[in-house]
Design an enzyme around this catalytic site. Structure first.
Site, mmCIF file in Angstrom:
data_model
loop_
_atom_site.group_PDB
_atom_site.id
_atom_site.type_symbol
_atom_site.label_atom_id
_atom_site.label_comp_id
_atom_site.label_asym_id
_atom_site.label_seq_id
_atom_site.Cartn_x
_atom_site.Cartn_y
_atom_site.Cartn_z
ATOM 1 C CD GLU A 104 -2.986 -0.642 0.680
ATOM 2 O OE1 GLU A 104 -3.258 -0.078 -0.135
ATOM 3 O OE2 GLU A 104 -3.984 -2.182 0.542
ATOM 4 C CG HIS B 225 -5.152 -0.068 6.101
ATOM 5 N ND1 HIS B 225 -6.222 0.374 5.974
ATOM 6 C CD2 HIS B 225 -5.141 -1.158 5.294
ATOM 7 C CE1 HIS B 225 -6.996 -0.997 5.322
ATOM 8 N NE2 HIS B 225 -6.332 -2.003 4.826
ATOM 9 C CG HIS C 289 -7.754 -5.147 7.576
ATOM 10 N ND1 HIS C 289 -7.516 -6.476 6.886
ATOM 11 C CD2 HIS C 289 -7.628 -4.102 6.891
ATOM 12 C CE1 HIS C 289 -6.242 -6.147 6.241
ATOM 13 N NE2 HIS C 289 -6.337 -5.335 5.333
ATOM 14 C CD GLU D 23 -14.839 9.117 22.949
ATOM 15 O OE1 GLU D 23 -13.227 9.739 22.958
ATOM 16 O OE2 GLU D 23 -15.102 8.058 23.253
ATOM 17 C CG HIS E 249 -9.572 -3.041 2.339
ATOM 18 N ND1 HIS E 249 -8.290 -3.322 1.156
ATOM 19 C CD2 HIS E 249 -8.585 -3.765 3.322
ATOM 20 C CE1 HIS E 249 -7.388 -2.966 1.173
ATOM 21 N NE2 HIS E 249 -7.566 -3.503 3.175
#
Length: 275
Positions: free
Chosen positions: A116, A140, A142, A170, A211
């Protein structure tokens, strides 16, 4: 200074371990990058080498030319970062055109930076421009509940933002700009990098349908805390939706406006619509 003794490397390792312990990184899922400060590069210079070949990034990031980044390796497991950092992460340098990179430290058993990398570098470039250099982290992962919501909510920024804001008081304070959503795309390529970088001009959070989540922030604590907050809100929403399709009460648009005034944040009116 040894690379592994540097505070920024220790912070990077801790985030990887924290993310794994949250169950956000099955197998080799997820990736992390950090734009290293010049003084941090200087501190570890003795351990950097420049004999590796230049490799194409797959995109162009001219505003990051010459800079150094600490990134996770492609196919590497987050659970192994704390056990053997030098085998699972690396420091890379971007060339003077912003089109290629070379490995200067790490991945001692071979390999390359995260698949990525185009998304990370394009978004780090966007955030560098927008924040006058303050933002340095892209993360990143999952997270389970966030991914689950991409199957049942419309893939719209407006809907995801409002639903997540309503789940915990919050939330509009932690991510007052809201969240963006990218429809399903093949990961790892330039197309998803471009789509995400467009959203990152407006948000600090992009949700990738079916994803995972993509977050950016000033440092490791703020970036991890941002993802943690969004995922906690998603978990509450999943539980609410499993109980009922009709909420008896919730935070209203006027409540949000009062909250914004007290906490001195600006909440976009586009998300404060009456349902």
């Amino acid at each position: 200074m040894k690379v592994l003794d540097a505070a920024f490397v220790q912070g990077f390792i801790r985030l990887c371990d924290d993310g794994f312990k949250q169950n956000w990184h099955e197998r080799n899922g997820g990736n992390l990058s950090y734009r290293i400060k010049p003084e941090e590069v200087e501190a570890v210079q003795e351990e950097l080498s420049y004999d590796k070949p230049w490799q194409p990034i797959g995109t162009s990031v001219p505003d990051l030319a010459g800079e150094y980044f600490l990134v996770t390796g492609s196919g590497k497991y987050f659970r192994n970062v704390i056990l053997d950092p030098a085998a699972n992460i690396c420091i890379i340098q971007v060339d003077e055109k912003g089109e290629s990179f070379r490995i200067c430290w790490g991945l001692v058993n071979g390999g390359r930076p995260t698949s990525e990398l185009p998304s990370h570098l394009m978004n780090l470039e966007v955030k560098k421009r927008q924040t006058n250099g303050r933002y340095r982290v892209v993360y990143h992962a999952h997270p389970t509940n966030t991914i689950a919501l991409t199957f049942v909510l419309p893939l719209e920024d407006k809907v995801f933002t409002r639903e997540l804001w309503e789940m915990a008081t919050e939330c509009p304070v932690v991510f007052p700009d809201g969240v963006g959503v990218v429809g399903w795309m093949v990961p790892g390529g330039r197309d998803i990098a471009v789509a995400t970088s467009q959203l990152m001009k407006k948000y600090d959070v992009a949700i990738w349908a079916h994803h995972g989540m993509f977050c950016s922030g000033e440092d490791f604590d703020l970036t991890f805390g941002l993802m943690h907050t969004v995922e906690k809100s998603a978990e509450i929403l999943v539980k609410v939706l499993s109980i009922t399709s009709n909420k008896l009460q919730t935070i209203t648009p006027e409540n949000f406006r009062d909250l914004a005034a007290d906490f001195k944040v600006s909440l976009p009116e586009e998300f404060l619509y009456e349902k």
